[in-house]
Design an enzyme around this catalytic site. Structure first.
Site, PDB file in Angstrom:
ATOM      1  N   HIS A 238       0.827  -1.225   0.000  1.00 22.67           N
ATOM      2  CA  HIS A 238       0.000   0.000   0.000  1.00 22.67           C
ATOM      3  C   HIS A 238       0.861   1.274   0.000  1.00 22.67           C
ATOM      4  CE1 HIS A 238      -3.417  -2.604   0.531  1.00 22.67           C
ATOM      5  NE2 HIS A 238      -2.998  -3.030   1.699  1.00 22.67           N
ATOM      6  N   ASP A 289      -5.094  -8.355  -3.422  1.00 19.49           N
ATOM      7  CA  ASP A 289      -5.358  -8.120  -1.996  1.00 19.49           C
ATOM      8  C   ASP A 289      -6.667  -8.747  -1.493  1.00 19.49           C
ATOM      9  OD1 ASP A 289      -5.155  -7.160   0.567  1.00 19.49           O
ATOM     10  OD2 ASP A 289      -5.169  -5.050   0.061  1.00 19.49           O
TER      11      ASP A 289
HETATM   12 ZN   LIG Z   1      -3.271  -6.976   2.584  1.00 20.24          ZN
END
Ligand SMILES: [Zn+2]
Length: 425
Positions: A238, A289
């Site tokens: 991220h 994800d």
């Molecule tokens: Zn993750």
């Protein structure tokens, strides 16, 4: 641009996509969190509680079935290798299984059964957070100290075998919130000795950054950098809420970033400042994800599109000096292939190699890319390809998808349907 693909008749062949960040089991909550929960504002944190309640109920066999479903969809979309950030270790009540790697092995078995390569990034998770009370819903994840954690990592490596190019191990301290600094240092030292990939959620949420500043007086990236924990085998997952100084720190350490734009927009996390990373030479890989969508090329285009919306400009991630019309597509395609392979230590399918061992083919007559010419095919694929255009997927010379179908497709879907019925009624 021909370097990225080889065209033969009405098919073009591309190097396999590498999904650098996956939580396979989260496939079970797809479509089940898209509403406002009682009493206020929904966010990553309210979504997480819903995800935990599903995670608590999965048996080892359920985890195998859910993972096979996620990996099947990956294979059908041209993904050939996956980095699985795996944090379910114990039984639902927190007690360890006889084999502490039982659930990790279920996930590995699922990937290999489908035919994907997998880096099992075994997660360290010690606590709910700085000054936070233990959360009983995290009891399946917890290994309190470095010693049992590293022992279990070592055993898993042994059990998978050193020369296994279909399944291997990396380490994944979950986040600065979940792993205290001393524990983190031991993990990174071990990974340095063994040359293993290190993956960690970093600065996904603003609240995580402020808690880190409260505990250590530094932001997560500053903490990692000043403690000497970043290097070329480190991937920050991220890395959204970062300053330009933090971007420079990641660049100076040659660390990578993994963006997961389809999940980040679903969870309201924020936008990865990919322009800043590219300017400083930071490699960006991509991950599906939470499995809200499994389409790595959608993640590639979203990396660019989110910045277009933010800046009200087009072609944001193009390098100023590069005049080629497919340079932007090439850059995004690299994120979905070579950068991911470097991040999870997968064999790199070199663009243009005579016979890449891992590849997928695209039907050039598919409605989503029909009419493309050789010079704009890569842009068509990166910006517009539907998964229906993916016809063959080959991993290590083995054909796992043929004419858009996987040999075990019906059985995998049937088992998954039964699991969903059991979980949700
Ligand atoms: Zn993750």
């Amino acid at each position: 641009m021909a370097a990225y693909f080889k065209q033969k008749g009405d098919r073009a062949k591309f190097p396999g996509l590498v999904n650098a960040h996956s939580h396979a089991f989260q496939r079970v909550i797809r479509g089940r969190t898209e509403y406002r929960s009682a009493g206020g504002k929904d966010s990553f944190w309210t979504w997480r509680e819903m995800m935990y309640s599903a995670a608590a109920r999965l048996t080892p066999e359920d985890i195998y079935d859910a993972s096979r479903m996620a990996f099947l969809e990956m294979a059908l979309s041209g993904i050939t290798a996956v980095g699985e950030f795996h944090y379910l270790h114990h039984a639902s009540d927190g007690s360890p299984y006889d084999d502490p790697n039982l659930l990790a092995k279920q996930v590995v078995r699922a990937a290999n059964e489908v035919g994907l390569r997998i880096a099992l990034l075994r997660v360290a998770y010690a606590r709910a957070g700085f000054e936070a009370e233990p959360n009983p819903r995290q009891s399946r994840f917890i290994e309190k100290d470095a010693e049992p954690y590293l022992k279990n990592v070592g055993q898993l490596r042994k059990d998978l075998g050193n020369e296994n190019r279909m399944a291997w191990v990396g380490v994944a301290p979950h986040s600065v919130r979940a792993v205290p600094l001393d524990f983190l240092k031991e993990i990174v030292a071990f990974a340095n000795d063994e040359k293993l990939p290190v993956h960690m959620h970093v600065a996904e949420q603003a609240a995580e950054v402020s808690a880190c500043i409260k505990e250590y007086g530094r932001s997560p990236v500053a903490l990692l950098a000043t403690e000497g924990l970043l290097n070329e085998r480190f991937t920050a997952i991220h890395a959204i809420h970062v300053t330009s100084k933090a971007i420079r720190m990641l660049a100076d350490a040659h660390a990578g970033v993994c963006a997961c734009p389809t999940t980040e927009r679903n969870l309201g996390d924020g936008i990865v400042p990919a322009d800043g990373y590219f300017k400083q030479g930071v490699r960006i890989s991509l991950g599906t994800d939470s499995q809200t969508q499994i389409d790595l090329l959608e993640d590639a285009r979203a990396l660019e599109y989110h910045l277009r919306l933010q800046k009200m400009e087009r072609a944001v991630l193009t390098e100023d000096t590069d005049g080629s019309k497919s340079a932007l597509a090439a850059r995004l395609f690299e994120c979905a292939t070579v950068n991911g392979a470097r991040s999870i230590n997968a064999p790199v399918a070199v663009p243009g190699a005579e016979e890449p061992a891992d590849f997928f083919t695209v039907d050039l007559n598919d409605a989503s890319v029909a009419g493309a010419s050789e010079s704009d095919l890569l842009s068509n694929v990166v910006f517009s390809l539907s998964k229906t255009a993916v016809k063959d997927v080959v991993v290590g010379g083995k054909r796992i998808v043929e004419d858009g179908r996987h040999a075990q497709q019906e059985e995998i879907v049937e088992r998954f349907n039964a699991l969903q019925k059991k979980l949700w009624g």
